[in-house]
Every structure is written in structure tokens, then in C-alpha cells.
Design a protein around this motif. Structure first.
Motif, short mmCIF file in Angstrom:
data_model
loop_
_atom_site.label_atom_id
_atom_site.label_comp_id
_atom_site.label_asym_id
_atom_site.label_seq_id
_atom_site.Cartn_x
_atom_site.Cartn_y
_atom_site.Cartn_z
N MET A 86 1.01 -1.00 -0.05
CA MET A 86 0.02 -0.03 0.02
C MET A 86 0.91 1.12 -0.14
SD MET A 86 -2.71 -1.24 2.65
CE MET A 86 -4.13 -0.35 2.12
N SER A 98 5.73 4.39 0.62
CA SER A 98 4.97 2.97 0.82
C SER A 98 5.34 2.00 1.73
CB SER A 98 5.51 2.14 -0.75
OG SER A 98 7.02 1.86 -0.73
N THR A 112 9.11 -0.09 4.71
CA THR A 112 8.51 1.35 4.40
C THR A 112 9.53 2.04 3.42
OG1 THR A 112 9.38 2.19 6.41
CG2 THR A 112 7.02 1.44 6.55
N ILE A 135 4.25 6.58 7.16
CA ILE A 135 3.09 5.83 6.51
C ILE A 135 2.93 4.53 7.34
CG2 ILE A 135 4.81 4.26 5.31
CD1 ILE A 135 2.61 4.17 2.98
N SER A 136 1.85 4.13 7.70
CA SER A 136 1.36 3.08 8.60
C SER A 136 0.26 2.28 7.99
CB SER A 136 1.16 3.41 9.89
OG SER A 136 0.16 4.35 10.14
N ARG A 137 -0.08 1.17 8.39
CA ARG A 137 -1.23 0.22 7.77
C ARG A 137 -1.66 -0.44 8.99
NH1 ARG A 137 0.91 -4.13 3.71
NH2 ARG A 137 -1.17 -4.97 3.84
N ASN A 147 -3.82 -3.84 9.17
CA ASN A 147 -4.09 -4.94 8.28
C ASN A 147 -5.64 -5.45 8.78
OD1 ASN A 147 -1.82 -4.92 7.16
ND2 ASN A 147 -0.57 -6.08 8.57
N VAL A 184 -4.60 2.13 5.08
CA VAL A 184 -3.10 2.53 5.01
C VAL A 184 -3.38 4.16 5.53
CG1 VAL A 184 -3.30 3.45 2.50
CG2 VAL A 184 -0.85 3.09 4.10
N CYS A 220 -3.94 7.25 -3.43
CA CYS A 220 -3.60 5.97 -2.65
C CYS A 220 -3.39 4.79 -3.58
CB CYS A 220 -4.85 5.53 -1.75
SG CYS A 220 -4.63 4.01 -1.11
#
Length: 120
Positions: free
Chosen positions: A34, A50, A57, A69-71, A73, A78, A95
Motif C-alpha cells: 500500500m 509505501s 517502508t 506511513i502506517s497500515r 491490516n 493505510v 492511494c
């Protein structure tokens, strides 16, 4: 069918912060990567950041140390936390998501774009 919904853009003064979110929904087997890209009118779309299990990252040079950036799951979401914003960060932010459908067919999807404007 996979769908992306972006949120969080807007207008902020120099030095301010914004957070972008991008949520993926639908018939997803796995999300591999992502990320966020940005594009000014008449220019190419450039990587901002990304995140993936394979590569970790990555950040564009101009945002290192300011953007994170973080996600999530569990939520297929994201985030892009943008701090110390500068007028040159003004762009439309897109995105990008790459993954697999349950049929093992890969997909790549772009969000609708979020305008970020930083005033001087």
C-alpha cells in the motif's frame, strides 16, 4: 470487486499537519503493498511513501523525517501522517494498493485522489 476510499485531505498552514487515510474493501484475499503518490498538474505521479511486508517502508527524499506511513491490516487501511508541511507539498495525493483476489489474480488499484494544500 475491490474499492478504495480516501479521506483526510484539506488546507493547512505551513508547519501544520494532516493525516490521509485510504481504506480498501471488497473481495480481497491479500494486500501486498500500500502506498501514497502525489501529482501536480502536468507532472508525473511520484512516490511519497509505501509499505509492504516484503520491502518495509519507503519514502520519497523530500518527505523523509516529516511523513510517516502506517497500515492497519485488520481494517485494510493505510495512513499517511504528514507533519511540518511545506507549500511545496501541495499536490493531489493518490492511494495505491496492490494485492491478490481470492482467485489468485493480482490487482492494482488507485484511489480517487485527495487535495492537500499548504498555504505560506
Amino acid at each position: 470487486q475491490v474499492r478504495l476510499v480516501e479521506s483526510g485531505g484539506g488546507l493547512v498552514q505551513t508547519g501544520g499537519s494532516l493525516r490521509l487515510s485510504c481504506a480498501a474493501s471488497g473481495n480481497i484475499f491479500r494486500l501486498n503493498a500500500m502506498g501514497w503518490y502525489r501529482q501536480a498538474p502536468g507532472k508525473q505521479r511520484d512516490l511519497v511513501a509505501s509499505i509492504s511486508d516484503r520491502d518495509g517502508t519507503k519514502y520519497g527524499e523530500s518527505v523523509k523525517g516529516r511523513f510517516t506511513i502506517s497500515r492497519d491490516n485488520a481494517e485494510n487501511t493505510v495512513y499517511l501522517q504528514m507533519n511540518s508541511l511545506k507549500p511545496e507539498d501541495t499536490d493531489v495525493y493518490y492511494c495505491n494498493v496492490r494485492g491478490l483476489l481470492p482467485t489468485s489474480v493480482p490487482f492494482t488499484l488507485w484511489g480517487q485522489g485527495s487535495q492537500v494544500t499548504v498555504s505560506s
